[in-house]
Write a protein that holds these residues in place. Structure first.
Motif, PDB file in Angstrom:
ATOM      1  N   GLN A 120       0.873  -1.161   0.000  1.00  0.00           N
ATOM      2  CA  GLN A 120       0.000   0.000   0.000  1.00  0.00           C
ATOM      3  C   GLN A 120       0.907   1.208   0.000  1.00  0.00           C
ATOM      4  OE1 GLN A 120      -2.492  -0.451   3.356  1.00  0.00           O
ATOM      5  NE2 GLN A 120      -3.816  -1.923   2.335  1.00  0.00           N
ATOM      6  N   VAL A 121       0.840   2.038  -0.998  1.00  0.00           N
ATOM      7  CA  VAL A 121       1.725   3.172  -1.202  1.00  0.00           C
ATOM      8  C   VAL A 121       1.514   4.207  -0.120  1.00  0.00           C
ATOM      9  CG1 VAL A 121       2.363   5.011  -2.811  1.00  0.00           C
ATOM     10  CG2 VAL A 121       1.752   2.771  -3.660  1.00  0.00           C
ATOM     11  N   GLY A 122       0.345   4.480   0.278  1.00  0.00           N
ATOM     12  CA  GLY A 122       0.083   5.487   1.300  1.00  0.00           C
ATOM     13  C   GLY A 122       0.707   5.080   2.624  1.00  0.00           C
ATOM     14  N   THR A 123       0.527   3.854   2.972  1.00  0.00           N
ATOM     15  CA  THR A 123       1.112   3.372   4.223  1.00  0.00           C
ATOM     16  C   THR A 123       2.634   3.398   4.108  1.00  0.00           C
ATOM     17  OG1 THR A 123      -0.792   1.893   4.416  1.00  0.00           O
ATOM     18  CG2 THR A 123       1.041   1.460   5.837  1.00  0.00           C
ATOM     19  N   MET A 124       3.102   3.065   2.941  1.00  0.00           N
ATOM     20  CA  MET A 124       4.534   3.077   2.724  1.00  0.00           C
ATOM     21  C   MET A 124       5.098   4.477   2.847  1.00  0.00           C
ATOM     22  SD  MET A 124       5.783   0.535  -0.170  1.00  0.00           S
ATOM     23  CE  MET A 124       6.902   1.478  -1.057  1.00  0.00           C
ATOM     24  N   LEU A 141       7.645   5.691   5.562  1.00  0.00           N
ATOM     25  CA  LEU A 141       8.892   6.313   5.126  1.00  0.00           C
ATOM     26  C   LEU A 141       9.079   7.648   5.820  1.00  0.00           C
ATOM     27  CD1 LEU A 141      11.382   6.241   3.288  1.00  0.00           C
ATOM     28  CD2 LEU A 141       9.993   7.312   1.525  1.00  0.00           C
ATOM     29  N   PHE A 142       8.014   8.432   5.909  1.00  0.00           N
ATOM     30  CA  PHE A 142       8.085   9.726   6.571  1.00  0.00           C
ATOM     31  C   PHE A 142       8.465   9.543   8.038  1.00  0.00           C
ATOM     32  CE2 PHE A 142       5.870  12.902   9.191  1.00  0.00           C
ATOM     33  CZ  PHE A 142       6.535  14.039   8.779  1.00  0.00           C
ATOM     34  N   ILE A 171      15.001   8.635  12.081  1.00  0.00           N
ATOM     35  CA  ILE A 171      16.429   8.736  11.775  1.00  0.00           C
ATOM     36  C   ILE A 171      16.955  10.096  12.228  1.00  0.00           C
ATOM     37  CG2 ILE A 171      18.107   8.864   9.887  1.00  0.00           C
ATOM     38  CD1 ILE A 171      17.364   6.062  10.332  1.00  0.00           C
ATOM     39  N   ILE A 172      16.221  11.154  11.924  1.00  0.00           N
ATOM     40  CA  ILE A 172      16.652  12.504  12.309  1.00  0.00           C
ATOM     41  C   ILE A 172      16.706  12.609  13.826  1.00  0.00           C
ATOM     42  CG2 ILE A 172      15.986  14.930  12.267  1.00  0.00           C
ATOM     43  CD1 ILE A 172      14.892  14.408   9.437  1.00  0.00           C
TER      44      ILE A 172
END
Length: 175
Positions: free
Chosen positions: A18-22, A26-27, A33-34
């Motif tokens: 699912q691209v939205g979940t991805m 990712l966000f 990470i930051i």
């Protein structure tokens, strides 16, 4: 648009993604990470840097200690060598002094023996002179006695020989 969204959803659901979940994941992953970089990675790197510096200083300290120990060992070896040389010199000096003292004692003993020998020879010479003087005195007195007896009476040649023999016997007995 709905068709496009429906197409991607179908396509994505077919693949199981699912691209939205991805994109949402990712966000949040990038935010994580930051945040990790700012709050965890920086302090962790500082701790690692401090640890590295501590280890480096310990290694340097150990090197210095090793160098000092080596220097102390070399100095101790040099002092030991000097001490051995000094001890050898003291032993040699003592031997030389002993030999010198031995020679002095021998020389003194020889001088004393020579003095005693000389004194004994002088005493022997004095006693010899006294004995000769005493003998001369006796011979002289015997000669005077013989002469006085000869003068007192005139004697024959046999009597004179007899007198001389008697006086010689007397002189031999007195000795």
């Amino acid at each position: 648009m709905q068709a496009l969204t429906g197409f991607t959803t179908i396509y994505a659901s077919l693949a199981g993604l699912q691209v939205g979940t991805m994109l949402t994941q990712l966000f949040f992953f990038l935010v994580l990470i930051i945040l990790l970089r700012k709050f965890a990675w920086g302090p962790l790197m500082n701790v690692m840097q401090q640890r590295e510096e501590h280890v480096a200083s310990e290694i340097e300290s150990a090197e210095q200690s090793r160098a000092e120990a080596e220097k102390a060992q070399n100095e101790a070896a040099e002092q030991l060598k000097q001490t051995k040389q000094e001890a050898q010199k003291i032993i040699e000096d003592a031997r030389n002094a002993g030999s010198k003292q031995e020679q002095e004692i021998i020389d003194n003993a020889r001088r004393e023996a020579e003095q005693i020998k000389q004194a004994a020879q002088n005493e022997i010479e004095n006693e010899k002179e006294k004995a000769i003087q005493a003998l001369q005195d006796q011979v002289g007195s015997l000669s005077v006695q013989i002469a006085s007896k000869v003068i007192e009476k005139e004697i024959s040649e046999q009597d004179q020989d007899k007198l001389i023999d008697e006086y010689i016997k007397e002189a031999g007995e007195k000795r």
